[in-house]
Design an enzyme around this catalytic site. Sequence first.
Site, mmCIF file in Angstrom:
data_model
loop_
_atom_site.group_PDB
_atom_site.id
_atom_site.type_symbol
_atom_site.label_atom_id
_atom_site.label_comp_id
_atom_site.label_asym_id
_atom_site.label_seq_id
_atom_site.Cartn_x
_atom_site.Cartn_y
_atom_site.Cartn_z
ATOM 1 N N LYS A 186 8.004 47.884 23.763
ATOM 2 C CA LYS A 186 7.233 48.034 22.517
ATOM 3 C C LYS A 186 6.888 49.509 22.278
ATOM 4 O O LYS A 186 6.945 49.990 21.139
ATOM 5 C CB LYS A 186 5.948 47.194 22.562
ATOM 6 C CG LYS A 186 6.156 45.697 22.555
ATOM 7 C CD LYS A 186 6.819 45.161 21.291
ATOM 8 C CE LYS A 186 5.935 45.237 20.078
ATOM 9 N NZ LYS A 186 6.573 44.603 18.884
ATOM 10 N N TYR A 205 7.863 44.608 28.954
ATOM 11 C CA TYR A 205 7.486 44.274 27.570
ATOM 12 C C TYR A 205 6.807 45.464 26.893
ATOM 13 O O TYR A 205 7.238 45.928 25.818
ATOM 14 C CB TYR A 205 6.560 43.049 27.538
ATOM 15 C CG TYR A 205 5.799 42.907 26.224
ATOM 16 C CD1 TYR A 205 6.475 42.599 25.046
ATOM 17 C CD2 TYR A 205 4.424 43.116 26.161
ATOM 18 C CE1 TYR A 205 5.783 42.498 23.832
ATOM 19 C CE2 TYR A 205 3.733 43.015 24.963
ATOM 20 C CZ TYR A 205 4.418 42.710 23.797
ATOM 21 O OH TYR A 205 3.740 42.607 22.604
ATOM 22 N N THR A 218 1.515 46.750 19.783
ATOM 23 C CA THR A 218 0.518 46.102 20.628
ATOM 24 C C THR A 218 -0.378 47.114 21.338
ATOM 25 O O THR A 218 0.055 48.240 21.625
ATOM 26 C CB THR A 218 1.240 45.238 21.687
ATOM 27 O OG1 THR A 218 0.302 44.802 22.665
ATOM 28 C CG2 THR A 218 2.364 45.987 22.389
ATOM 29 N N ASP A 219 -1.590 46.682 21.689
ATOM 30 C CA ASP A 219 -2.485 47.544 22.478
ATOM 31 C C ASP A 219 -1.941 47.772 23.887
ATOM 32 O O ASP A 219 -2.415 48.658 24.599
ATOM 33 C CB ASP A 219 -3.907 46.964 22.529
ATOM 34 C CG ASP A 219 -4.025 45.607 23.207
ATOM 35 O OD1 ASP A 219 -3.002 45.029 23.604
ATOM 36 O OD2 ASP A 219 -5.178 45.126 23.333
ATOM 37 N N GLU A 220 -0.955 46.951 24.308
ATOM 38 C CA GLU A 220 -0.436 47.089 25.679
ATOM 39 C C GLU A 220 0.300 48.405 25.881
ATOM 40 O O GLU A 220 0.539 48.798 27.024
ATOM 41 C CB GLU A 220 0.480 45.913 26.028
ATOM 42 C CG GLU A 220 -0.259 44.605 25.974
ATOM 43 C CD GLU A 220 0.285 43.513 26.876
ATOM 44 O OE1 GLU A 220 1.167 43.789 27.700
ATOM 45 O OE2 GLU A 220 -0.199 42.382 26.736
HETATM 46 P P1 NAD Z 1 6.056 35.144 19.002
HETATM 47 O O1 NAD Z 1 6.741 35.246 20.320
HETATM 48 O O2 NAD Z 1 5.214 33.977 18.693
HETATM 49 O O3 NAD Z 1 7.134 35.251 17.827
HETATM 50 C C1 NAD Z 1 8.177 36.179 17.839
HETATM 51 C C2 NAD Z 1 9.145 35.760 16.746
HETATM 52 O O4 NAD Z 1 10.202 36.722 16.696
HETATM 53 C C3 NAD Z 1 9.806 34.398 17.003
HETATM 54 O O5 NAD Z 1 9.787 33.631 15.820
HETATM 55 C C4 NAD Z 1 11.239 34.760 17.389
HETATM 56 O O6 NAD Z 1 12.187 33.759 17.046
HETATM 57 C C5 NAD Z 1 11.448 36.032 16.598
HETATM 58 N N1 NAD Z 1 12.482 36.901 17.179
HETATM 59 C C6 NAD Z 1 12.629 37.276 18.481
HETATM 60 N N2 NAD Z 1 13.701 38.066 18.617
HETATM 61 C C7 NAD Z 1 14.235 38.224 17.372
HETATM 62 C C8 NAD Z 1 15.340 38.959 16.864
HETATM 63 N N3 NAD Z 1 16.138 39.672 17.674
HETATM 64 N N4 NAD Z 1 15.586 38.917 15.538
HETATM 65 C C9 NAD Z 1 14.807 38.173 14.702
HETATM 66 N N5 NAD Z 1 13.761 37.437 15.141
HETATM 67 C C10 NAD Z 1 13.470 37.476 16.447
HETATM 68 O O7 NAD Z 1 5.249 36.506 18.858
HETATM 69 P P2 NAD Z 1 3.813 36.829 18.262
HETATM 70 O O8 NAD Z 1 2.802 36.584 19.305
HETATM 71 O O9 NAD Z 1 3.681 36.226 16.920
HETATM 72 O O10 NAD Z 1 3.947 38.427 18.120
HETATM 73 C C11 NAD Z 1 4.480 38.995 16.935
HETATM 74 C C12 NAD Z 1 4.443 40.503 17.064
HETATM 75 O O11 NAD Z 1 3.101 40.931 17.299
HETATM 76 C C13 NAD Z 1 5.264 41.042 18.232
HETATM 77 O O12 NAD Z 1 5.913 42.214 17.830
HETATM 78 C C14 NAD Z 1 4.233 41.338 19.311
HETATM 79 O O13 NAD Z 1 4.676 42.399 20.134
HETATM 80 C C15 NAD Z 1 3.034 41.721 18.480
HETATM 81 N N6 NAD Z 1 1.723 41.451 19.071
HETATM 82 C C16 NAD Z 1 1.390 40.208 19.542
HETATM 83 C C17 NAD Z 1 0.120 39.976 20.051
HETATM 84 C C18 NAD Z 1 -0.308 38.624 20.596
HETATM 85 O O14 NAD Z 1 -1.343 38.540 21.257
HETATM 86 N N7 NAD Z 1 0.408 37.558 20.345
HETATM 87 C C19 NAD Z 1 -0.816 41.009 20.066
HETATM 88 C C20 NAD Z 1 -0.437 42.275 19.593
HETATM 89 C C21 NAD Z 1 0.830 42.473 19.078
HETATM 90 O O1 DAU Z 2 -2.621 42.665 24.237
HETATM 91 C C1 DAU Z 2 -1.661 42.235 23.294
HETATM 92 C C2 DAU Z 2 -0.646 41.380 23.999
HETATM 93 O O2 DAU Z 2 -1.284 40.169 24.338
HETATM 94 C C3 DAU Z 2 0.602 41.117 23.171
HETATM 95 O O3 DAU Z 2 1.252 42.325 22.924
HETATM 96 C C4 DAU Z 2 1.536 40.156 23.905
HETATM 97 O O4 DAU Z 2 2.648 39.826 23.082
HETATM 98 C C5 DAU Z 2 0.765 38.895 24.227
HETATM 99 O O5 DAU Z 2 1.567 38.019 24.986
HETATM 100 C C6 DAU Z 2 -0.496 39.241 25.011
HETATM 101 O O6 DAU Z 2 -0.160 39.750 26.331
HETATM 102 P P1 DAU Z 2 -1.004 39.331 27.623
HETATM 103 O O7 DAU Z 2 -0.190 39.546 28.821
HETATM 104 O O8 DAU Z 2 -2.353 39.955 27.597
HETATM 105 O O9 DAU Z 2 -1.189 37.770 27.266
HETATM 106 P P2 DAU Z 2 -1.037 36.462 28.145
HETATM 107 O O10 DAU Z 2 -1.542 35.341 27.292
HETATM 108 O O11 DAU Z 2 0.295 36.321 28.778
HETATM 109 O O12 DAU Z 2 -2.112 36.718 29.299
HETATM 110 C C7 DAU Z 2 -3.477 36.986 28.998
HETATM 111 C C8 DAU Z 2 -4.215 37.185 30.318
HETATM 112 O O13 DAU Z 2 -4.237 35.928 31.009
HETATM 113 C C9 DAU Z 2 -3.539 38.164 31.252
HETATM 114 O O14 DAU Z 2 -4.532 38.894 31.958
HETATM 115 C C10 DAU Z 2 -2.766 37.281 32.218
HETATM 116 C C11 DAU Z 2 -3.630 36.024 32.299
HETATM 117 N N1 DAU Z 2 -2.883 34.760 32.547
HETATM 118 C C12 DAU Z 2 -1.841 34.467 31.720
HETATM 119 C C13 DAU Z 2 -1.086 33.336 31.931
HETATM 120 C C14 DAU Z 2 0.091 33.012 31.036
HETATM 121 C C15 DAU Z 2 -3.259 33.905 33.573
HETATM 122 O O15 DAU Z 2 -4.245 34.165 34.304
HETATM 123 N N2 DAU Z 2 -2.522 32.768 33.781
HETATM 124 C C16 DAU Z 2 -1.432 32.453 33.006
HETATM 125 O O16 DAU Z 2 -0.777 31.421 33.282
#
Ligand code: NAD
Ligand code: DAU
Length: 338
Positions: free
Chosen positions: A155, A151, A127-129
């Site tokens: 990562k 988190y 992730t970019d985080e």
């Molecule tokens: P998500 O939370 O929707 O899905 C995660 C999946 O992983 C779920 O199906 C869960 O059951 C499975 N899982 C969790 N723990 C596990 C374990 N121990 N063994 C096997 N399976 C397990 O997540 P997402 O948003 O699809 O993110 C997927 C990946 O991309 C993550 O690694 C996350 O860090 C990364 N990522 C997400 C975002 C975003 O904005 N959603 C952005 C950048 C990177």
């Molecule tokens: O940047 C990549 C990441 O983006 C991924 O690695 C993470 O898995 C994914 O969850 C996401 O993280 P963020 O913390 O950026 O996403 P989230 O949707 O939780 O929040 C996005 C922004 O919105 C953040 O600045 C917090 C704000 N927010 C979020 C929630 C849930 C609110 O203002 N209110 C809310 O209730």
Amino acid sequence: MAQTFSKVLVAGGAGFIGSHFARLLLREHGIAAVVYDKLTYAGNLDNLADMDGDPGFAFVQGDIADAGALALAAHGCDAIVNFAAETHVDRSIADPEAFLETDVTGTYRLMQTALELGIGKVVQVSTDEVYGDVAAGSADEDWPLVPSSPYSASKAAGDLLAFAFARTYRLPVCVTRGSNTYGPNQYPEKLIPLFVTNALEGLSLPLYGDGLQRRDWLHVEDHARGVATVLFEGEPGQAYNVGGGNERTNREITDIILRELDLPASAVKHVEDRPGHDRRYSLDSSKLKTLGWQPLMAFERGITQTIRWYRDNRAWWERIKSGEAFTQWRERWYAGRE
Ligand code: NAD
Ligand code: DAU
């Protein structure tokens, strides 16, 4: 030279991005996909329903930290892509333990298993985080890792383990660092699906702090294609940023949702800020672009389609939001913040 694969294990493939990636492999590339997923609260078999019955598709329930079960599931696979993670920043603040178990120990076990099986390519989805706040400019892959939350720290640990396995054991592993992803099938704890579904339910939209935090939004299909590009073309030991190039403040995102669903500004509730909240993320994705990838979805089109998807697929998210995992979380996190 591009690598080719016949069967790929997609760890975490029952979640948001992993399920889109498994579909991309099957439907666009004709590659068999074994989804291996623990089915935590975020895992959802509904995300895979359209692939069920396809001869190229298999699902195995299991934990990436369970090396024995993972090795059995990976039998016959020539690559592993690891999406499996605990992914919600707020949950990591409330309860970090599971993040260490999956994002650190689980990632380590997955790489150790891949090494023992002689897997031809591993992609660790990150992730970019991991770069933390990017006050100005855009982070390239050499930017320092300064994670802010449990988190992002977990990562970043996964990224470093991947590089250590590449250098020390010559595991052919790449790391991708994607930006904030949006689209259909995202668990409704994250900003866009939470706000859209709250709006559809007549609930308020809980905006943290001043709402001026900036995120770089990437459509899920562009994210999946970016990971696929790294799977086929990425150089082992390297990281690749996958950024959408669509920076927006949370207020701007909220305004789009209000406008699309014809709701007044009073639907927004300003709530206490997230502790340690990063103000801005921004990625320089030029390295991945040299491999031929670029985001294809225009943000305005993608967000409108996404809002409509949640409007038209109420059963998908109502099942989640009426369940215990979601309602307990909402009570625990939001109740004290208003
Ligand atoms: P998500 O939370 O929707 O899905 C995660 C999946 O992983 C779920 O199906 C869960 O059951 C499975 N899982 C969790 N723990 C596990 C374990 N121990 N063994 C096997 N399976 C397990 O997540 P997402 O948003 O699809 O993110 C997927 C990946 O991309 C993550 O690694 C996350 O860090 C990364 N990522 C997400 C975002 C975003 O904005 N959603 C952005 C950048 C990177
Ligand atoms: O940047 C990549 C990441 O983006 C991924 O690695 C993470 O898995 C994914 O969850 C996401 O993280 P963020 O913390 O950026 O996403 P989230 O949707 O939780 O929040 C996005 C922004 O919105 C953040 O600045 C917090 C704000 N927010 C979020 C929630 C849930 C609110 O203002 N209110 C809310 O209730």
